[in-house]
Design a protein around this motif. Structure first.
Motif, PDB file in Angstrom:
ATOM      1  N   PRO A 180       7.765 -73.971  18.842  1.00 50.52           N
ATOM      2  CA  PRO A 180       6.628 -73.225  18.289  1.00 50.52           C
ATOM      3  C   PRO A 180       5.935 -72.348  19.313  1.00 50.52           C
ATOM      4  N   GLY A 181       6.414 -72.373  20.591  1.00 52.20           N
ATOM      5  CA  GLY A 181       5.883 -71.438  21.578  1.00 52.20           C
ATOM      6  C   GLY A 181       4.900 -72.000  22.573  1.00 52.20           C
ATOM      7  N   GLY A 182       4.973 -73.301  22.892  1.00 54.57           N
ATOM      8  CA  GLY A 182       4.022 -73.888  23.833  1.00 54.57           C
ATOM      9  C   GLY A 182       4.098 -73.289  25.225  1.00 54.57           C
ATOM     10  N   LEU A 183       5.316 -73.158  25.769  1.00 52.35           N
ATOM     11  CA  LEU A 183       5.469 -72.532  27.085  1.00 52.35           C
ATOM     12  C   LEU A 183       4.963 -71.091  27.073  1.00 52.35           C
ATOM     13  N   GLY A 184       5.396 -70.358  26.060  1.00 50.36           N
ATOM     14  CA  GLY A 184       4.995 -68.954  25.967  1.00 50.36           C
ATOM     15  C   GLY A 184       3.501 -68.788  25.824  1.00 50.36           C
ATOM     16  N   GLU A 185       2.856 -69.687  25.089  1.00 51.96           N
ATOM     17  CA  GLU A 185       1.405 -69.606  24.911  1.00 51.96           C
ATOM     18  C   GLU A 185       0.693 -69.771  26.242  1.00 51.96           C
ATOM     19  N   GLY A 186       1.154 -70.720  27.047  1.00 55.72           N
ATOM     20  CA  GLY A 186       0.523 -70.931  28.342  1.00 55.72           C
ATOM     21  C   GLY A 186       0.650 -69.725  29.253  1.00 55.72           C
ATOM     22  N   PHE A 187       1.843 -69.129  29.286  1.00 62.90           N
ATOM     23  CA  PHE A 187       2.040 -67.940  30.112  1.00 62.90           C
ATOM     24  C   PHE A 187       1.254 -66.756  29.565  1.00 62.90           C
ATOM     25  N   SER A 188       1.210 -66.606  28.260  1.00 68.05           N
ATOM     26  CA  SER A 188       0.502 -65.470  27.655  1.00 68.05           C
ATOM     27  C   SER A 188      -0.996 -65.526  27.902  1.00 68.05           C
ATOM     28  N   ASN A 189      -1.538 -66.717  28.130  1.00 65.61           N
ATOM     29  CA  ASN A 189      -2.974 -66.865  28.316  1.00 65.61           C
ATOM     30  C   ASN A 189      -3.404 -66.854  29.776  1.00 65.61           C
ATOM     31  N   LEU A 190      -2.496 -66.492  30.673  1.00 66.60           N
ATOM     32  CA  LEU A 190      -2.913 -66.251  32.057  1.00 66.60           C
ATOM     33  C   LEU A 190      -3.426 -64.816  32.134  1.00 66.60           C
ATOM     34  N   LEU A 191      -4.697 -64.655  32.529  1.00 67.63           N
ATOM     35  CA  LEU A 191      -5.364 -63.367  32.406  1.00 67.63           C
ATOM     36  C   LEU A 191      -5.794 -62.807  33.757  1.00 67.63           C
ATOM     37  N   THR A 192      -5.907 -61.508  33.800  1.00 62.47           N
ATOM     38  CA  THR A 192      -6.507 -60.828  34.940  1.00 62.47           C
ATOM     39  C   THR A 192      -8.027 -60.951  34.831  1.00 62.47           C
ATOM     40  N   PRO A 193      -8.764 -60.607  35.894  1.00 62.43           N
ATOM     41  CA  PRO A 193     -10.233 -60.623  35.788  1.00 62.43           C
ATOM     42  C   PRO A 193     -10.747 -59.699  34.683  1.00 62.43           C
ATOM     43  N   GLU A 194      -9.937 -58.724  34.280  1.00 65.43           N
ATOM     44  CA  GLU A 194     -10.334 -57.811  33.200  1.00 65.43           C
ATOM     45  C   GLU A 194      -9.913 -58.325  31.825  1.00 65.43           C
ATOM     46  N   ASN A 195      -9.480 -59.584  31.764  1.00 64.12           N
ATOM     47  CA  ASN A 195      -9.069 -60.218  30.504  1.00 64.12           C
ATOM     48  C   ASN A 195      -7.792 -59.614  29.920  1.00 64.12           C
ATOM     49  N   GLU A 196      -6.944 -59.095  30.780  1.00 68.26           N
ATOM     50  CA  GLU A 196      -5.654 -58.582  30.320  1.00 68.26           C
ATOM     51  C   GLU A 196      -4.560 -59.601  30.629  1.00 68.26           C
ATOM     52  N   ARG A 197      -3.564 -59.653  29.763  1.00 68.20           N
ATOM     53  CA  ARG A 197      -2.491 -60.633  29.936  1.00 68.20           C
ATOM     54  C   ARG A 197      -1.592 -60.247  31.114  1.00 68.20           C
ATOM     55  N   ILE A 198      -1.299 -61.237  31.968  1.00 69.24           N
ATOM     56  CA  ILE A 198      -0.423 -61.011  33.110  1.00 69.24           C
ATOM     57  C   ILE A 198       1.042 -61.070  32.672  1.00 69.24           C
ATOM     58  N   PHE A 199       1.341 -61.976  31.724  1.00 72.27           N
ATOM     59  CA  PHE A 199       2.698 -62.117  31.201  1.00 72.27           C
ATOM     60  C   PHE A 199       2.747 -61.668  29.745  1.00 72.27           C
ATOM     61  N   ARG A 200       3.853 -61.074  29.355  1.00 69.06           N
ATOM     62  CA  ARG A 200       4.057 -60.611  27.981  1.00 69.06           C
ATOM     63  C   ARG A 200       5.362 -61.188  27.445  1.00 69.06           C
ATOM     64  N   ILE A 201       5.294 -61.895  26.320  1.00 67.48           N
ATOM     65  CA  ILE A 201       6.514 -62.407  25.699  1.00 67.48           C
ATOM     66  C   ILE A 201       7.272 -61.224  25.104  1.00 67.48           C
ATOM     67  N   ALA A 202       8.414 -60.917  25.705  1.00 70.06           N
ATOM     68  CA  ALA A 202       9.220 -59.790  25.223  1.00 70.06           C
ATOM     69  C   ALA A 202      10.181 -60.225  24.123  1.00 70.06           C
ATOM     70  N   LEU A 203      10.656 -61.476  24.210  1.00 65.06           N
ATOM     71  CA  LEU A 203      11.581 -61.992  23.204  1.00 65.06           C
ATOM     72  C   LEU A 203      11.496 -63.507  23.225  1.00 65.06           C
ATOM     73  N   SER A 204      11.348 -64.113  22.035  1.00 63.18           N
ATOM     74  CA  SER A 204      11.391 -65.571  21.917  1.00 63.18           C
ATOM     75  C   SER A 204      12.463 -65.923  20.896  1.00 63.18           C
ATOM     76  N   VAL A 205      13.276 -66.901  21.235  1.00 62.61           N
ATOM     77  CA  VAL A 205      14.452 -67.247  20.435  1.00 62.61           C
ATOM     78  C   VAL A 205      14.320 -68.692  19.956  1.00 62.61           C
ATOM     79  N   GLU A 206      14.446 -68.895  18.648  1.00 64.88           N
ATOM     80  CA  GLU A 206      14.330 -70.231  18.069  1.00 64.88           C
ATOM     81  C   GLU A 206      15.135 -70.279  16.773  1.00 64.88           C
ATOM     82  N   LYS A 207      15.827 -71.405  16.542  1.00 66.49           N
ATOM     83  CA  LYS A 207      16.675 -71.507  15.356  1.00 66.49           C
ATOM     84  C   LYS A 207      15.975 -72.143  14.155  1.00 66.49           C
ATOM     85  N   ASP A 208      14.968 -72.988  14.393  1.00 64.04           N
ATOM     86  CA  ASP A 208      14.312 -73.691  13.292  1.00 64.04           C
ATOM     87  C   ASP A 208      13.430 -72.726  12.505  1.00 64.04           C
ATOM     88  N   ASP A 209      13.546 -72.778  11.196  1.00 64.02           N
ATOM     89  CA  ASP A 209      12.863 -71.808  10.342  1.00 64.02           C
ATOM     90  C   ASP A 209      11.345 -71.912  10.469  1.00 64.02           C
TER      91      ASP A 209
END
Length: 546
Positions: free
Chosen positions: A12-41
């Motif tokens: 469901p994106g737990g790792l990606g959520e943690g990386f996406s919520n690392l922010l710069t002092p200006e509240n901008e995302r440092i990491f961007r999920i470019a592609l997430s792959v999962e088989k479960d519907d």
């Protein structure tokens, strides 16, 4: 520009959520999920919805998202109202099965390569994250299957980490983070220790790729990786290979030591490409966070009745039956008094058994409210209780009262005979202590036990510590313990929601890992920006389709 991330076996994106919520002092995302792959519907539906959420800057998520959470509009209407963001989300979250060429359900590898190249859009400094399905390596799973060694020919999950290797060999990310269960350390095949082989393969993915996929690798260029622990400093570096030296146990992260309110122990590996001369930092330990601190702010609910008329009066009457003659025979006086006291104070919670959304303004967490709380939610989502058999309600009530007095969860041997389940293996559980804690109440003053996907089957291991609620955890409570923000909505029915939460990496732990990984990319960008450019200049495009 944000660092692109490819997330495979994303759940469901737990790792990606943690990386996406690392922010710069200006509240901008440092990491961007470019592609997430999962088989479960259902996990994919959750991934897509969260990707949609991330298409907007912090504080600018539209009211329509919260209307969906509240059940005021459908997800179809949400996406129709915001077509551009919805299309971006659907492009980012890809529902496919990864596997080898012999798996007819698996997507062809060249399609995976094309999607990765498209998502990266020429960016050479990027991160690979994810963890192959872990059930095959689980100690409990192997015990239940009475399996001492693993066989890839009969269990495809054993070899799924090779898909991770293939991407490393062909696409050469600067850094990777790979997660799996602690049982990986003791798993074995007929040939060798699984973990030893995985470490060797990750250090030299091209060699492993050529051996496992029988490919001609003359065009492949990858300098290999050094594998680091995120919680221990290396004892030194090998004089020949230059690899950091660790014991296997050094790769285990005990989540409760790093601000996560559960005793979740997982193997997490940090790989840094060999041409990047950087020694990473490690996580900083904190005091253990008790489960009570993250459950505060969530409305009280009662358990449901699964095999009879379900209403508040029937629920109270069912619990009061614990005082019937003979049920508490042999129970210590102090525990009996606590049971009687809780019965005297028993009232039905105003919110009943809850629902997929509850209006509730006082939903503040006592721990990291800045992480969990979103005022726009205006309540709590994914917060409905299960229905329970009357006999289980009595066991739950006894267990939670016992824990209040004894400060430990009762074992089967501590239950009065009248409350023991009518199972063939109960005597074995008492005498040999096998699964003797099958009814496990979580303790207010301690971190919770590990939230696993088993929570989707029954709630016996996840009894709420409050006797006056007399039930197992809801999805939202499990999500709080897993440190998902309160605005993170899980799609599917309750069983599917529980599976997603139990299989995830705690986002708040991933967020701390992201800070360490960001230091590596800062070094690349500031000290050695030429490294990946040189590597990619000499990497033939034809290698991508191999």
């Amino acid at each position: 520009m944000a660092i692109p991330v490819i997330d495979i076996f994303a759940g469901p994106g737990g790792l990606g959520e943690g990386f996406s919520n690392l922010l710069t002092p200006e509240n901008e995302r440092i990491f961007r999920i470019a592609l997430s792959v999962e088989k479960d519907d259902y996990a994919h539906q959750t991934l897509t919805l969260r990707s949609f959420f991330r298409q907007f800057n912090f504080g600018e998520v539209p009211d329509d998202y919260y209307k969906f959470i509240k059940g005021e509009i459908t997800i179809k209407e949400l996406y129709e109202n915001w077509p551009n963001q919805a299309e971006e989300a659907k492009t980012e979250a890809w529902k496919v099965k990864l596997g080898d060429a012999h798996d007819d359900e698996a997507v062809p590898s060249y399609e995976v390569d094309d999607r990765i190249e498209e998502a990266l859009n020429g960016e050479t400094n990027w991160l690979l994250i994810g963890g192959p399905p872990c059930q095959a390596y689980s100690v409990v799973g192997r015990s239940r299957r009475q399996q001492t060694t693993l066989d890839e020919t009969t269990d495809e999950r054993v070899g799924l980490y090779k898909q991770y290797l293939r991407i490393l060999a062909i696409h050469n990310p600067a850094v990777f983070v790979m997660e799996n269960v602690k049982g990986l350390l003791s798993a074995e095949t007929k040939e060798s220790s699984v973990f030893t082989k995985i470490l060797c393969d990750l250090k030299d993915p091209v060699r492993a790729y050529l051996a496992d996929f029988r490919k001609n690798g003359k065009d492949l260029v990858c300098p290999g990786y050094k594998i680091y622990s995120l919680v221990s400093r290396p004892y030194g570096f090998d004089l020949i290979s230059g690899d950091p030296v660790y014991k296997h146990k050094d790769f285990v992260i005990k989540a409760e030591e790093y601000g996560i309110p559960q005793t979740r122990h997982r193997v997490i590996l940090l790989g840094i490409r060999n041409d990047i001369d950087f020694i990473p930092g490690i996580l900083e330990s904190t005091e253990e966070i008790p489960v009570s601190e993250v459950l505060t702010g969530l409305p009280r609910l009662r358990g449901g009745l699964s095999r009879e008329e379900d209403n508040a009066e029937a629920w109270i009457a069912s619990i009061r039956r614990i005082l019937n003659r003979g049920i508490l025979t042999g129970v210590e006086q102090e525990v009996r008094q606590e049971i009687e006291r809780q019965i005297d104070n028993l009232t039905a919670p105003r919110q009943g058994t809850g629902s997929d959304y509850l209006v509730y303004e006082r939903n503040h967490s006592a721990y990291r409210n800045d992480w969990f709380y979103d005022p726009s939610v205006g309540g709590v989502c994914n917060h409905s209780s299960r229905g329970h058999m009357q006999s289980d309600l009595l066991r739950y009530f006894f267990a939670s009262c016992y824990a209040r007095v004894k400060k430990v969860s009762p074992k089967l041997e501590d239950f009065p005979v009248a409350l023991l389940p009518d199972h063939n293996n109960v005597d074995e559980g008492i005498e040999e202590r096998k699964f003797a804690d099958r009814f496990r109440v979580q303790l207010n003053g301690k971190a919770a036990k590990t939230i696993t996907s088993h929570i989707s089957k029954d709630g016996h291991y996840y009894i709420h510590p409050d006797p006056t609620q007399c039930r197992s955890f809801t999805v939202r409570e499990a999500a709080r313990i897993q440190t998902f923000p309160d605005n993170y909505y899980f799609c599917g029915g309750r069983t599917h929601q529980f599976q997603q939460v139990g299989n995830a990496v705690p986002p708040l732990l991933a967020n701390q890992i992201a800070a360490i990984v960001n230091e590596i990319f800062e070094f690349i960008n500031n000290e050695a920006p030429h490294l990946t450019n040189q590597l990619y200049e000499h990497r033939p495009v034809q290698a991508i389709r191999r």
